[in-house]
Design a protein around this motif. Structure first.
Motif, PDB file in Angstrom:
ATOM      1  N   PRO A 114      -2.733  10.791   5.455  1.00  0.00           N
ATOM      2  CA  PRO A 114      -2.619   9.383   5.837  1.00  0.00           C
ATOM      3  C   PRO A 114      -1.214   8.830   5.620  1.00  0.00           C
ATOM      4  N   VAL A 115      -0.832   7.952   6.521  1.00  0.00           N
ATOM      5  CA  VAL A 115       0.357   7.116   6.382  1.00  0.00           C
ATOM      6  C   VAL A 115      -0.125   5.685   6.624  1.00  0.00           C
ATOM      7  N   VAL A 116       0.667   4.707   6.249  1.00  0.00           N
ATOM      8  CA  VAL A 116       0.245   3.306   6.334  1.00  0.00           C
ATOM      9  C   VAL A 116       0.850   2.626   7.554  1.00  0.00           C
ATOM     10  N   SER A 117       0.041   1.800   8.198  1.00  0.00           N
ATOM     11  CA  SER A 117       0.529   0.918   9.248  1.00  0.00           C
ATOM     12  C   SER A 117      -0.279  -0.372   9.172  1.00  0.00           C
TER      13      SER A 117
ATOM     14  N   GLU B  90     -12.848   1.328  14.704  1.00  0.00           N
ATOM     15  CA  GLU B  90     -13.728   1.107  13.545  1.00  0.00           C
ATOM     16  C   GLU B  90     -13.057   1.569  12.244  1.00  0.00           C
ATOM     17  N   TRP B  91     -12.377   2.714  12.299  1.00  0.00           N
ATOM     18  CA  TRP B  91     -11.744   3.283  11.108  1.00  0.00           C
ATOM     19  C   TRP B  91     -10.362   2.689  10.854  1.00  0.00           C
ATOM     20  N   ARG B  92      -9.862   1.867  11.781  1.00  0.00           N
ATOM     21  CA  ARG B  92      -8.517   1.289  11.679  1.00  0.00           C
ATOM     22  C   ARG B  92      -7.487   2.398  11.491  1.00  0.00           C
ATOM     23  N   ALA B  93      -7.571   3.380  12.398  1.00  0.00           N
ATOM     24  CA  ALA B  93      -6.763   4.589  12.262  1.00  0.00           C
ATOM     25  C   ALA B  93      -6.211   5.025  13.618  1.00  0.00           C
ATOM     26  N   LEU B  94      -5.053   5.666  13.578  1.00  0.00           N
ATOM     27  CA  LEU B  94      -4.405   6.155  14.792  1.00  0.00           C
ATOM     28  C   LEU B  94      -3.761   7.506  14.507  1.00  0.00           C
ATOM     29  N   PRO B  95      -4.298   8.594  15.096  1.00  0.00           N
ATOM     30  CA  PRO B  95      -3.700   9.909  14.866  1.00  0.00           C
ATOM     31  C   PRO B  95      -2.337  10.010  15.549  1.00  0.00           C
ATOM     32  N   LEU B  96      -1.344  10.457  14.793  1.00  0.00           N
ATOM     33  CA  LEU B  96       0.022  10.522  15.308  1.00  0.00           C
ATOM     34  C   LEU B  96       0.411  11.922  15.767  1.00  0.00           C
ATOM     35  N   HIS B  97       0.166  12.921  14.934  1.00  0.00           N
ATOM     36  CA  HIS B  97       0.508  14.304  15.275  1.00  0.00           C
ATOM     37  C   HIS B  97      -0.051  15.238  14.215  1.00  0.00           C
ATOM     38  N   ARG B  98       0.032  16.522  14.508  1.00  0.00           N
ATOM     39  CA  ARG B  98      -0.353  17.531  13.512  1.00  0.00           C
ATOM     40  C   ARG B  98       0.877  17.890  12.682  1.00  0.00           C
TER      41      ARG B  98
ATOM     42  N   LEU C  68       0.829  -1.209   0.000  1.00  0.00           N
ATOM     43  CA  LEU C  68       0.000   0.000   0.000  1.00  0.00           C
ATOM     44  C   LEU C  68       0.862   1.258   0.000  1.00  0.00           C
ATOM     45  N   ALA C  69       1.857   1.278   0.869  1.00  0.00           N
ATOM     46  CA  ALA C  69       2.739   2.451   0.948  1.00  0.00           C
ATOM     47  C   ALA C  69       3.427   2.705  -0.388  1.00  0.00           C
ATOM     48  N   ALA C  70       3.937   1.647  -1.009  1.00  0.00           N
ATOM     49  CA  ALA C  70       4.631   1.803  -2.291  1.00  0.00           C
ATOM     50  C   ALA C  70       3.673   2.249  -3.392  1.00  0.00           C
ATOM     51  N   GLN C  71       2.508   1.624  -3.468  1.00  0.00           N
ATOM     52  CA  GLN C  71       1.547   1.956  -4.515  1.00  0.00           C
ATOM     53  C   GLN C  71       0.998   3.373  -4.373  1.00  0.00           C
ATOM     54  N   LEU C  72       0.744   3.787  -3.139  1.00  0.00           N
ATOM     55  CA  LEU C  72       0.178   5.118  -2.898  1.00  0.00           C
ATOM     56  C   LEU C  72       1.244   6.194  -2.729  1.00  0.00           C
ATOM     57  N   GLN C  73       2.494   5.765  -2.657  1.00  0.00           N
ATOM     58  CA  GLN C  73       3.632   6.666  -2.466  1.00  0.00           C
ATOM     59  C   GLN C  73       3.455   7.538  -1.220  1.00  0.00           C
TER      60      GLN C  73
ATOM     61  N   ALA D 117      -4.655   1.516   8.450  1.00  0.00           N
ATOM     62  CA  ALA D 117      -4.455   0.205   7.845  1.00  0.00           C
ATOM     63  C   ALA D 117      -5.013   0.200   6.429  1.00  0.00           C
ATOM     64  N   ASP D 118      -6.015   1.039   6.176  1.00  0.00           N
ATOM     65  CA  ASP D 118      -6.616   1.146   4.850  1.00  0.00           C
ATOM     66  C   ASP D 118      -6.732   2.618   4.464  1.00  0.00           C
ATOM     67  N   PRO D 119      -5.647   3.197   3.947  1.00  0.00           N
ATOM     68  CA  PRO D 119      -5.677   4.617   3.605  1.00  0.00           C
ATOM     69  C   PRO D 119      -6.533   4.931   2.383  1.00  0.00           C
ATOM     70  N   LEU D 120      -7.149   3.908   1.777  1.00  0.00           N
ATOM     71  CA  LEU D 120      -8.064   4.113   0.659  1.00  0.00           C
ATOM     72  C   LEU D 120      -9.525   4.168   1.118  1.00  0.00           C
ATOM     73  N   ASP D 121      -9.762   4.022   2.415  1.00  0.00           N
ATOM     74  CA  ASP D 121     -11.116   4.029   2.969  1.00  0.00           C
ATOM     75  C   ASP D 121     -11.618   5.477   3.026  1.00  0.00           C
ATOM     76  N   MET D 122     -12.342   5.870   1.980  1.00  0.00           N
ATOM     77  CA  MET D 122     -12.795   7.259   1.885  1.00  0.00           C
ATOM     78  C   MET D 122     -13.786   7.630   2.982  1.00  0.00           C
ATOM     79  N   ALA D 123     -14.615   6.700   3.401  1.00  0.00           N
ATOM     80  CA  ALA D 123     -15.555   6.988   4.488  1.00  0.00           C
ATOM     81  C   ALA D 123     -14.797   7.311   5.771  1.00  0.00           C
ATOM     82  N   ALA D 124     -13.750   6.541   6.054  1.00  0.00           N
ATOM     83  CA  ALA D 124     -12.939   6.795   7.250  1.00  0.00           C
ATOM     84  C   ALA D 124     -12.202   8.122   7.127  1.00  0.00           C
ATOM     85  N   LEU D 125     -11.628   8.395   5.965  1.00  0.00           N
ATOM     86  CA  LEU D 125     -10.923   9.671   5.762  1.00  0.00           C
ATOM     87  C   LEU D 125     -11.868  10.854   5.960  1.00  0.00           C
ATOM     88  N   ASN D 126     -13.062  10.760   5.401  1.00  0.00           N
ATOM     89  CA  ASN D 126     -14.045  11.842   5.567  1.00  0.00           C
ATOM     90  C   ASN D 126     -14.454  12.000   7.024  1.00  0.00           C
TER      91      ASN D 126
END
Length: 109
Positions: free
Chosen positions: A93-96, A54-62, A24-29, A72-81
């Motif tokens: 987003p970054v990948v983990s 639920e969003w499989r997300a963890l805020p790291l910093h500003r 994912l990281a490589a494909q999305l750069q 875990a899924d940076p392509l999840d537009m609902a989670a991003l929104n």
């Protein structure tokens, strides 16, 4: 509960979480982040642990561009929104891995 393609491929043993995250990281750069110890407790509290799980997300910093969020899924537009709405600013987003994010959220809750 929705199952995503990556989760299904991992569950079936076709690839590892690390392989998925790296791909994912490589494909999305975008960066792949393994050090989740730097998660921002204030941002986590603002979004809510249950929602972040639920969003499989963890805020790291500003950053100057918004809130850096390990996903875990940076392509999840609902989670991003939803994350943009929760923080009132752009999401960078970054990948983990699924388990890395889940384990860290468990530690913090």
């Amino acid at each position: 509960d929705d199952i995503r393609l990556g989760e299904a491929l991992i569950a079936l043993g076709y690839l590892s979480e690390r392989t998925l995250a790296g791909t994912l990281a490589a494909q999305l750069q975008i960066p792949w982040v393994e050090d989740l110890e730097v998660a921002d407790a204030d941002l986590i509290a603002r979004a809510g642990t249950d929602k972040l799980i639920e969003w499989r997300a963890l805020p790291l910093h500003r950053s100057p561009y918004g809130v850096v969020v390990a996903m875990a899924d940076p392509l999840d537009m609902a989670a991003l929104n939803a994350l943009e709405k929760a923080f009132g600013e752009s999401i960078e987003p970054v990948v983990s891995t699924y388990s890395g994010i889940g384990d860290r959220l468990d530690e913090l809750s």
